[in-house]
Design an enzyme around this catalytic site. Structure first.
Site, short mmCIF file in Angstrom:
data_model
loop_
_atom_site.label_atom_id
_atom_site.label_comp_id
_atom_site.label_asym_id
_atom_site.label_seq_id
_atom_site.Cartn_x
_atom_site.Cartn_y
_atom_site.Cartn_z
N CYS A 45 -3.35 1.13 7.21
CA CYS A 45 -3.66 0.47 8.21
C CYS A 45 -4.24 1.34 9.31
O CYS A 45 -4.99 0.80 10.07
CB CYS A 45 -2.28 -0.16 8.83
SG CYS A 45 -0.92 0.91 9.16
N ASN A 56 0.79 -1.12 -0.19
CA ASN A 56 -0.13 0.16 0.02
C ASN A 56 0.82 1.46 0.04
O ASN A 56 0.46 2.48 -0.65
CB ASN A 56 -1.07 0.07 1.25
CG ASN A 56 -0.34 -0.13 2.54
OD1 ASN A 56 0.61 -0.75 2.57
ND2 ASN A 56 -0.91 0.57 3.67
N GLU A 81 4.34 -4.17 12.71
CA GLU A 81 3.18 -3.06 12.68
C GLU A 81 2.03 -3.73 11.77
O GLU A 81 2.46 -4.01 10.71
CB GLU A 81 3.82 -2.16 11.76
CG GLU A 81 2.91 -0.77 12.02
CD GLU A 81 1.88 -0.78 11.06
OE1 GLU A 81 0.77 -0.97 11.27
OE2 GLU A 81 2.24 0.05 9.93
#
Length: 478
Positions: free
Chosen positions: A278, A147, A244
């Site tokens: 996210c 992303n 993460e």
């Protein structure tokens, strides 16, 4: 394009390749090696050799080289941005912005490296000294998602390099080309061979990298499920971890909030990059007296957003692949079946310029309930669920009723109430009354199943260092 190992482009040992697809058309336009365990071993051995020299390179020199790499990245922004836009499908302005932020983060990490210090205890006896210093962890495996492939790589690479570590990066199968190009750019800018290597492949390659005994740290951004698998595999050799992972970030809109400002911020943040990141707003809890008013304001702003067809202009692009699209599509269908109201969007775009890609317009689902997937699971797409609540306390309880804890957002004019909610939210980062991009100077990471460790600023650099205590004894002249 081939892998970048030990300063040169290299094919896979067995010659296998995999396609790189343009998400706007669904057409393959390049290939990269489909690497396996043998290629992983070659890359890691290259990084291990380079580490012996790089760790002894003065931090001032490492910082100088890193700043040179940042400058080279800025100079190459048009070329790298066009490549990133092609493989990700994001409109070019967003890609250029990502490159700019990535170069900025490299510079910040370099400066933080120059601030690293050892300490000398004053409590030692005569003829003794105790020094606490820090050594680089060693070879690092960096596994990054599609992303924000450049920025999320720099979260890891910039910190690791200035700390004295060497890196083997595995980019997403969807967006490998921009990472490979950056490795070439950095090598040409003066980064020594083997310090930054890039291997390309699928999940099997990632498993081989994690299981290899030589790397001492895994830095990963991606799904919760993949992060758990990495943590389990890394335990076998006690590798350090920065994970993460996913987010399901809540926003709370209180009755006294500036509704127009809240709607603007949530629309902008929730649908940036077509919702493919996210810490985006995933669900919104609005106090009941202003619920209808807020829905109207937010719907108007979201409905005005434009989606860029293949070869055309617009604010948002397609979702990167069928899997990512299917997740959003399934959450929309689940909400519909359970009584959710679709305020805007809700169906795949079709027609000229859209048929070749997975285009989903920004979608708002009103009257969402806790049993809906959109309120419980990460969407990673342009879908937001909204629910009415009777009090800020109810909103806080529902916001925290989640296995995720990456980010959260609060809107209220009452500062005391805002601080109370911010302190009560179980999230690694919380925004009050606006939503800016996460700062490069402060720690970023999650609580609960959203991850382990922190990235950015000095916190990111320190996560690539091991403490070492040295006890020194010497003769004291009489």
């Amino acid at each position: 394009m081939e892998m970048f190992l030990d300063g040169t482009f290299t094919p896979a040992r067995d010659g296998r390749v995999m396609p790189v697809t343009d998400p706007t058309t669904g057409e393959s336009f390049d290939t990269v090696p489909l690497a396996g365990p043998a290629d992983a071993d070659i890359a890691i051995r290259s990084a291990a050799r380079a580490f012996e020299t790089w760790k002894r390179t003065p931090v001032t020199e490492r910082a100088r080289i890193q700043k040179t790499c940042a400058a080279a990245l800025r100079a190459a922004a048009p070329e790298v941005g066009a490549l990133l836009s092609r493989e990700l499908g994001r409109p070019l302005p967003g890609c250029l912005h990502e490159i700019s932020r990535s170069a900025e983060l490299l510079d910040i990490y370099a400066e933080e490296g120059l601030r690293l210090q050892a300490t000398l205890s004053l409590g030692s006896a005569t003829g003794e000294k105790t020094i606490v210093t820090r050594d680089p962890v060693g070879v690092v495996v960096a596994i990054t998602p599609f992303n924000y492939p450049i920025n999320l790589l720099m979260f890891k690479l910039g910190a690791a390099l200035v700390a004295g570590c060497t890196v083997v990066a595995k980019p997403s199968e969807d967006t490998p080309l921009s990472t490979l190009k950056i490795a070439q750019i950095f090598h040409a800018a003066g980064l020594p061979a083997g310090v930054f290597n890039v291997v390309t492949g699928d999940r099997a390659l990632g498993e081989a990298l994690v299981a290899h005994p030589t790397p001492r740290k895994i830095a990963f951004t991606g799904s919760v499920a993949a992060g758990k698998a990495i943590a389990a595999a890394a335990a076998g050799t006690v590798k350090r971890l920065t994970l993460e992972l996913g987010g399901q970030s809540p926003a709370i809109v209180c009755a006294d909030a500036d509704l127009d400002k809240a709607a603007t911020a949530i629309a902008r943040h929730g649908f940036a990059n077509s919702g493919q990141f996210c810490y985006r707003v995933n669900r919104v809890y609005v106090e009941r007296p202003v619920y209808a008013d807020f829905l109207a304001r937010l719907t108007a702003k979201v409905a005005a957003m434009t989606v860029a067809p293949a070869g055309g202009a617009g604010e948002l692009g397609p979702l990167v692949n069928a899997k990512i699209f299917a997740n959003s599509d399934q959450q929309i269908a689940d909400a519909r079946a359970k009584g959710g109201r679709i305020l805007t969007g809700g169906a795949r775009l079709t027609g000229p310029g859209f048929d070749g890609g997975y285009y989903l317009p920004p979608t708002l689902i009103a009257d969402a309930t806790p049993d809906m997937a959109v309120m419980r699971e990460e969407t990673f797409g342009p879908v937001i669920g909204l629910a009415a609540v009777d009090s800020p306390a109810e909103a806080l309880a529902q916001a925290n009723d989640s296995r995720f804890g990456l980010a959260a957002f609060v809107f209220t004019r009452d500062l005391a109430r805002g601080l109370m909610l911010c302190e009560g939210l179980e999230a690694g980062s919380v925004w009050l009354n606006d939503i800016q991009r996460s700062s490069h100077f402060v720690p970023f990471g999650g609580m609960k199943e959203s991850g382990l460790g922190r990235e950015k600023g000095r916190y990111g650099v320190e996560s690539y260092l091991e403490y070492k205590t040295m006890y020194l004894s010497y003769e004291v002249p009489e």
